[in-house]
Design a protein around this motif. Structure first.
Motif, mmCIF file in Angstrom:
data_model
loop_
_atom_site.group_PDB
_atom_site.id
_atom_site.type_symbol
_atom_site.label_atom_id
_atom_site.label_comp_id
_atom_site.label_asym_id
_atom_site.label_seq_id
_atom_site.Cartn_x
_atom_site.Cartn_y
_atom_site.Cartn_z
ATOM 1 N N ALA A 40 24.301 -22.292 -64.848
ATOM 2 C CA ALA A 40 24.418 -21.378 -63.665
ATOM 3 C C ALA A 40 23.185 -20.937 -62.993
ATOM 4 C CB ALA A 40 25.233 -19.991 -64.530
ATOM 5 N N LEU A 41 22.090 -21.687 -63.980
ATOM 6 C CA LEU A 41 20.467 -21.294 -63.616
ATOM 7 C C LEU A 41 20.050 -22.637 -62.873
ATOM 8 C CD1 LEU A 41 19.591 -19.487 -66.778
ATOM 9 C CD2 LEU A 41 19.963 -18.429 -64.521
ATOM 10 N N TRP A 46 22.729 -22.308 -56.409
ATOM 11 C CA TRP A 46 22.548 -21.316 -55.232
ATOM 12 C C TRP A 46 22.691 -22.174 -53.997
ATOM 13 C CZ3 TRP A 46 23.993 -16.573 -54.716
ATOM 14 C CH2 TRP A 46 23.618 -16.006 -53.574
ATOM 15 N N PRO A 47 22.003 -23.327 -53.470
ATOM 16 C CA PRO A 47 22.325 -23.900 -52.480
ATOM 17 C C PRO A 47 23.760 -24.443 -52.337
ATOM 18 C CG PRO A 47 20.258 -24.680 -53.271
ATOM 19 C CD PRO A 47 21.081 -23.604 -54.290
ATOM 20 N N ILE A 50 26.134 -21.627 -51.391
ATOM 21 C CA ILE A 50 26.040 -21.249 -49.807
ATOM 22 C C ILE A 50 26.721 -22.421 -49.015
ATOM 23 C CG2 ILE A 50 24.293 -21.046 -48.048
ATOM 24 C CD1 ILE A 50 22.205 -20.102 -50.322
ATOM 25 N N PHE B 146 22.444 -6.886 -56.942
ATOM 26 C CA PHE B 146 23.033 -8.178 -56.453
ATOM 27 C C PHE B 146 24.339 -7.698 -55.812
ATOM 28 C CE2 PHE B 146 24.628 -12.392 -56.122
ATOM 29 C CZ PHE B 146 26.166 -11.928 -56.386
ATOM 30 N N THR B 179 16.171 -20.842 -49.259
ATOM 31 C CA THR B 179 16.309 -21.651 -50.449
ATOM 32 C C THR B 179 14.749 -22.696 -50.267
ATOM 33 O OG1 THR B 179 17.660 -23.165 -49.658
ATOM 34 C CG2 THR B 179 18.419 -21.371 -50.972
ATOM 35 N N LEU B 444 18.812 -11.709 -53.372
ATOM 36 C CA LEU B 444 19.918 -11.891 -53.771
ATOM 37 C C LEU B 444 20.093 -13.181 -55.077
ATOM 38 C CD1 LEU B 444 23.076 -11.187 -53.270
ATOM 39 C CD2 LEU B 444 23.078 -12.932 -51.639
ATOM 40 N N GLU B 445 19.333 -14.238 -54.627
ATOM 41 C CA GLU B 445 19.277 -15.346 -55.573
ATOM 42 C C GLU B 445 18.816 -14.770 -56.895
ATOM 43 O OE1 GLU B 445 17.369 -18.815 -54.647
ATOM 44 O OE2 GLU B 445 18.152 -19.837 -56.383
ATOM 45 N N PHE B 448 20.926 -12.484 -58.713
ATOM 46 C CA PHE B 448 21.915 -13.458 -59.280
ATOM 47 C C PHE B 448 21.233 -13.808 -60.749
ATOM 48 C CE2 PHE B 448 25.803 -15.782 -59.376
ATOM 49 C CZ PHE B 448 25.294 -16.921 -59.519
ATOM 50 N N ARG B 449 20.386 -14.552 -60.675
ATOM 51 C CA ARG B 449 19.887 -15.395 -61.734
ATOM 52 C C ARG B 449 19.143 -14.345 -62.764
ATOM 53 N NH1 ARG B 449 16.213 -20.131 -59.079
ATOM 54 N NH2 ARG B 449 17.433 -21.700 -60.498
#
Lengths: 179, 496
Positions: A40-41, A46-47, A50, B146, B179, B444-445, B448-449
Motif C-alpha cells: 500500500a506504500l 497512488w497513480p 487515480i 484524508f 504525482t 491527499l497522498e 493517505f500514506r
C-alpha cells in the motif's frame, strides 16, 4: 448532438489513454523499490488508483454518450427560466465573439505553433525582445491593425516588466544574445 | 491575546501593506472589469509580483485583487451585458436592463453597496468562525485530513460543471499531474524521465497561468469580433439611501447565502450569486420585475458572490483546504512563503492570522472608496479590445512564469498547460477541479500514506474516529446528491 459526439470521442480517447497510462506509462515512469513491506506504500499505488478512477469515468462517459447518440437525444435544454439560462451561459455571454470555422481552425493552429516558436525565441533573444515581437505578431494575428496602439504597447509593457523584475524584485531577466 | 493583537498590528500597519491592499483592490477592480479576464487570472498573474513582499503584505495584496475582481466583474455585466467574471453573469440579468433604461449609475452603485456590505459580513464571519473551526481541527490527524480532502474533492468535482464525470476526469488529471516528481517516502522517480527540472514536481503557478489564461488566448485566434459591443454611458441618478434600505434585507440574505456557500470547500461565487438571486426573486413583492431591471436583483447577485470572498478563507485558514480556485492560488502563495495554513498556524502564528483579519476589514473600506471613485472611470476598461489585451496578458504570463524559479522550464510548462487547457476548453472539461486537485493531491497522498504507516498498513485507520465517519457520510451524501441531480436533470431533457 455535436456535444454528444464530442463526448463520445473524448470518452474513447480517455479509455485509450487510461490503458496506456496503466500498462505503459506507470510501469515505465514510476520507479518502485524491488522489495516493499507494505504494497500500500508503493510509489505506484497512488497513480494506479487515480488512473483506475479515470478509467471508470471514461467508460461512464463513453457509455452515456453512446446511449444518448443511439436514442437520438438532442442536447436541447428543457424550458429554462432566466436564471438557469444565465447560469448555463455564465461567463461566456460575449455576443461579439464568433468562431470562424475552418479559417478559424487554421489560424488557431498557426497561433499554437507561434506560441511554441515564441518559446524558442525567448531563449534566443531574451524575454524583452521576444515579448515585443510576440505582441506585434499576435495582435496582427488577432486582426488588429492599429499600429499607433500596437507598437507603444509592444515596447512599453515588456520594458516596464523588465524594470520591475530586474531592479525592484531582483529577478534577473534573461536577455538572450543581448546580455 | 493582547500581545498577539499588538504583534498583529505591527505586522499589518506598515505603509507597504496598506499600499499593497489599496493597489490590489484597484488592480482587481480594473482587471475584473475587463471581459475575458477572470478574477482567477487576475490573482494568478499578480502572484509572481508578491515574491518580493513579506507574507502578510503579499497575501493581503492577493486578497485585495480577489475582492476587487469580484466586484469589477459587475461593471461590464451592467454596461455591456458581458460579465467580467463568471460570478457576475447573474448581475447581467437585471443590471443590463437597468442600464438600458438610463439607470446604469444606480445599478453600479447598488452593485457596489451590496458588494461592500456582503464583503464586510463575510469578513466578520471569517473572524468569528475560522478560529473555532481551527480549534476543532486540532483533533484531526492524517486519517481525518484524508477524509476531509476526499469530501472536498467530491464537492469540487461535482459543482464545477454540468457533468459529474467530466469534473471527476479533470480532478483525476490534476491528481495525476501532482504525482510528478520524487516519491516522498522512497525518493524514487515518478514520471521524471531523466529531466532533472521535474524532480521537484511541477510548480503550480505555471500550471495555474497556463490553465486559466492561455486557453482563452489560443481560442481567440479562431474567433473574430463581429461587432464591438457599445458601452452604455454611466448616466442617471446614483442609488439613494432609500434604495439601499429597500434592498437591505435582500443584501443580508444574499450575504448569508454567500457566507454559507463560501465556507464549504469547492462551491465558489457563481452558485452563491444565482442562489441568492433565485431566493430574492422568490420572496420579492416585485417578482414580475426581475429580469427587466429590478434593483433588488442586482443587490441579490452581488451580495451572493461577494459574500463568498471572505468566507472562502475559513476552510483555507482553519483547515488548510481552499474554498475555491482563487483561495487555492492563495494557498499556493502561503506555501511559496514557507507557510502552511491550518490549525497549526492558529497555534504557532496567531499574529499573522490577526494581521490578515485586520487587512481584510480594511480592504472592504478600500473597495468602497475605489468603487465609488472609479466607477465612472472604469467604464472605459470594458472597451479594451481583446486583440490588444490578450497579447499583453501573454507577455505578463511569460514574465510571471519565468520569475518564480528563474527558469525557462516553467515557461515551457505554462505553454504546455495552455495547450492542455485549450483541449479541456474544447471538450468542456472544467479547469477548476483540475487545479484544486493538483494542489490538494500531494496532501491527499501524504495523509493517505501517513495514515497507513500509522495503522500498520490496515485500511481500518480511515474509520477510526467519529470525524472520519462524518466525512465519509458527507462524501457519500454529496456523491448521491450530485448523481441524483444529474439523473433528474437528464430526465427533463426531451428526446428526439
Amino acid at each position: 448532438m455535436r456535444q454528444i459526439r464530442m463526448d463520445l470521442i473524448l470518452g474513447a480517447i480517455l479509455c485509450a489513454l487510461t490503458l496506456f497510462l496503466y500498462f505503459v506509462l506507470i510501469p515505465v515512469g514510476v520507479d518502485a523499490p524491488d522489495v516493499i513491506q507494505n504494497p500500500a506504500l508503493s510509489p505506484r499505488l497512488w497513480p494506479e488508483i487515480i488512473v483506475i478512477g479515470l478509467g471508470l469515468m471514461s467508460v461512464l462517459m463513453l457509455v452515456k454518450s453512446a446511449v444518448k447518440l443511439r436514442r437520438g437525444l438532442a442536447e436541447e435544454p428543457h424550458e429554462l427560466d432566466i436564471v438557469e439560462q444565465a447560469r448555463e451561459g455564465g461567463g461566456d455571454v460575449d455576443p461579439s465573439m464568433e468562431w470562424q470555422g475552418r479559417p478559424g481552425l487554421i489560424k488557431t493552429l498557426i497561433g499554437v505553433a507561434l506560441l511554441f516558436a515564441l518559446y524558442g525565441l525567448l531563449q534566443l533573444l531574451g524575454l524583452v525582445v521576444a515579448s515585443v515581437i510576440a505582441t506585434v505578431v499576435f495582435a496582427i494575428l488577432y486582426g488588429d491593425r492599429r499600429w499607433y496602439l500596437i507598437v507603444p504597447i509592444a515596447i512599453l509593457l515588456p520594458l516596464i516588466l523588465f524594470a520591475f523584475f530586474e531592479y525592484v524584485a531582483s529577478v534577473p531577466i534573461p536577455m538572450g544574445i543581448f546580455r | 491575546m493582547l500581545e498577539n493583537l499588538i504583534a498583529a498590528f505591527g505586522l499589518f500597519a506598515t505603509w507597504q501593506t496598506v499600499l499593497a491592499m489599496f493597489v490590489g483592490v484597484a488592480v482587481g477592480v480594473v482587471l475584473g472589469a475587463i471581459p475575458g479576464m477572470t478574477a482567477t487570472m487576475a490573482v494568478g498573474l499578480t502572484l509572481p509580483f508578491t515574491f518580493l513582499l513579506d507574507p502578510v503584505t503579499g497575501i493581503l495584496l492577493l486578497l485585495g485583487v480577489y475582492k476587487g475582481g469580484i466586484f469589477g466583474g459587475s461593471i461590464p455585466a451592467i454596461l455591456i451585458k458581458t460579465p467580467g467574471t463568471p460570478a457576475a453573469s447573474c448581475t447581467v440579468l437585471d443590471g443590463y436592463p437597468l442600464a438600458q433604461k438610463g439607470q446604469a449609475g444606480r445599478a453600479l452603485d447598488m452593485a457596489l453597496y451590496s458588494s461592500c456590505t456582503a464583503d464586510l459580513i463575510s469578513n466578520l464571519s471569517l473572524i468569528l468562525f475560522a478560529a473555532l473551526l481551527a480549534k476543532l481541527a486540532m483533533a484531526f490527524g492524517p486519517p481525518e485530513n484524508f477524509t476531509l480532502i476526499v469530501f472536498s474533492l467530491t464537492i469540487i468535482a461535482g459543482v464545477a460543471g454540468d457533468d459529474l464525470a467530466k469534473g471527476v476526469v479533470a480532478a483525476c488529471f490534476g491528481l495525476l499531474l501532482a504525482t510528478v516528481g520524487l516519491d516522498l517516502i522512497f525518493g524514487t522517480d515518478r514520471f521524471i524521465f531523466g529531466e532533472t527540472e521535474l524532480m521537484a514536481g511541477l510548480n503550480f503557478i505555471p500550471v495555474l497561468i497556463g490553465l486559466f489564461a492561455l486557453p482563452e488566448i489560443i481560442d481567440y485566434f479562431g474567433r473574430r469580433a463581429t461587432a464591438m459591443a457599445k458601452v452604455t454611458a454611466v448616466e442617471g441618478a446614483s442609488a439613494s439611501f432609500a434604495d439601499y434600505k429597500r434592498c437591505f434585507k435582500t443584501i443580508l440574505r444574499g450575504s448569508g447565502i454567500g457566507v454559507f456557500m463560501g465556507a464549504i470547500p469547492g462551491i465558489g461565487g457563481a452558485p452563491a450569486a444565482f442562489l441568492s438571486y433565485s431566493e430574492a426573486r422568490r420572496v420579492s413583492k416585485n417578482k414580475a420585475n426581475f429580469g427587466k431591471g429590478e434593483l433588488e436583483g442586482v443587490a441579490a447577485s452581488e451580495a451572493g458572490n461577494n459574500g463568498v470572498a471572505g468566507a472562502t478563507m475559513i476552510p483555507l485558514l482553519a483547515l488548510g483546504i481552499p474554498g475555491d480556485v482563487i483561495t487555492a492560488v492563495i494557498l499556493g502563495a502561503f506555501m511559496i512563503h514557507g507557510l502552511q495554513p491550518g490549525p497549526v498556524m492558529f497555534q504557532n502564528n496567531l499574529p499573522m492570522i490577526y494581521a490578515i483579519f485586520m487587512g481584510i476589514m480594511l480592504s472592504s473600506i478600500f473597495l468602497f472608496i475605489i468603487g465609488k471613485v472609479g466607477i465612472r472611470a472604469f467604464r472605459r476598461i470594458a472597451d479594451i479590445p481583446k486583440s490588444l489585451m490578450f497579447p499583453m496578458v501573454l507577455v505578463l504570463c511569460v514574465f510571471g512564469s519565468y520569475a518564480i524559479n528563474n527558469t525557462m522550464f516553467d515557461v515551457l510548462v505554462m505553454f504546455v498547460m495552455g495547450l492542455i487547457g485549450y483541449f479541456m476548453l474544447k471538450f468542456d472539461l472544467p479547469a477548476a477541479p483540475f487545479l484544486i486537485a493538483f494542489i490538494l493531491g500531494p496532501i491527499l497522498e501524504d495523509t493517505f500514506r501517513q495514515s497507513l504507516l500509522m495503522g500498520g498498513g490496515s485500511y481500518e485507520i480511515f474509520f477510526r474516529s467519529i470525524i472520519n465517519w462524518i466525512f465519509w457520510g458527507l462524501t457519500v451524501l454529496s456523491l448521491a446528491l450530485i448523481i441524483y441531480q444529474t439523473v433528474f436533470k437528464h430526465r427533463h431533457i426531451p428526446s428526439g
